[in-house]
Design an enzyme around this catalytic site. Structure first.
Site, short mmCIF file in Angstrom:
data_model
loop_
_atom_site.label_atom_id
_atom_site.label_comp_id
_atom_site.label_asym_id
_atom_site.label_seq_id
_atom_site.Cartn_x
_atom_site.Cartn_y
_atom_site.Cartn_z
N ASN A 162 -2.07 -0.10 6.75
CA ASN A 162 -1.47 -1.27 7.36
C ASN A 162 -0.47 -1.97 6.44
OD1 ASN A 162 -3.16 -2.60 5.57
ND2 ASN A 162 -4.52 -3.40 7.14
N GLU A 216 -8.87 -11.00 -8.17
CA GLU A 216 -7.99 -9.86 -7.91
C GLU A 216 -6.75 -9.88 -8.79
OE1 GLU A 216 -9.25 -8.92 -3.29
OE2 GLU A 216 -7.28 -9.83 -3.68
N LYS A 228 0.82 -1.22 0.00
CA LYS A 228 0.00 0.00 0.00
C LYS A 228 0.86 1.27 0.00
CE LYS A 228 -4.01 -2.07 2.29
NZ LYS A 228 -4.89 -1.95 3.47
#
Length: 140
Positions: free
Chosen positions: A114, A128, A11
């Site tokens: 996170n 995905e 992320k």
């Protein structure tokens, strides 16, 4: 045991702090192989499509905004029971609740930031993975 594939996303908080190598080392040390990888910046539309399953949840808008706040690294991991293994290495969603030595415990800043995303089932992993990669992108 079955060899599986799973989607892993590093992320924006992880890429901002240059943690890509440290996080990927943990995946590789756990027996997972990186068989596809790309660095990109999601548009809001892409984030909304990818996280559409959460569209009715209160955190959806903030999640999509966060995931577009900086570059991410999308990758396909492969190995024995890859989905479960990946989730074990990541740790609980909330870093405060994650086990010692997991990525989210060691690197996560908050529930949202996170550091990593991972597929929650082999079926969702296939969906995905296909969102970010074509079959020719995956070299296993």
């Amino acid at each position: 045991m079955a060899v599986e594939r799973t989607l892993s996303i590093l992320k924006p908080d992880a890429t901002r702090r240059n943690l890509t190598g440290a996080i990927n080392q943990r995946f590789e040390d756990s027996g997972l192989s990186i068989i596809a990888q790309r660095r990109l910046r999601l548009t809001l539309e892409q984030a909304q499509q990818f996280y559409a399953v959460h569209a009715e949840r209160a955190f959806y808008g903030e999640l999509c905004t966060y995931m577009t706040s900086g570059p991410i690294v999308a990758q396909v991991l492969e190995g024995e029971n890859a989905v479960i293994r990946h989730r074990e290495v990541m740790g609980a969603t909330n870093p405060a609740n994650a086990d010692e030595g997991t990525i989210r415990k060691d690197f996560g800043e908050s529930v949202e930031a996170n550091s990593v995303h991972g597929s929650d089932s082999p079926e969702n992993a296939a969906i995905e993975i296909a969102y970010f990669f074509s079959d020719t992108d995956i070299v296993g």
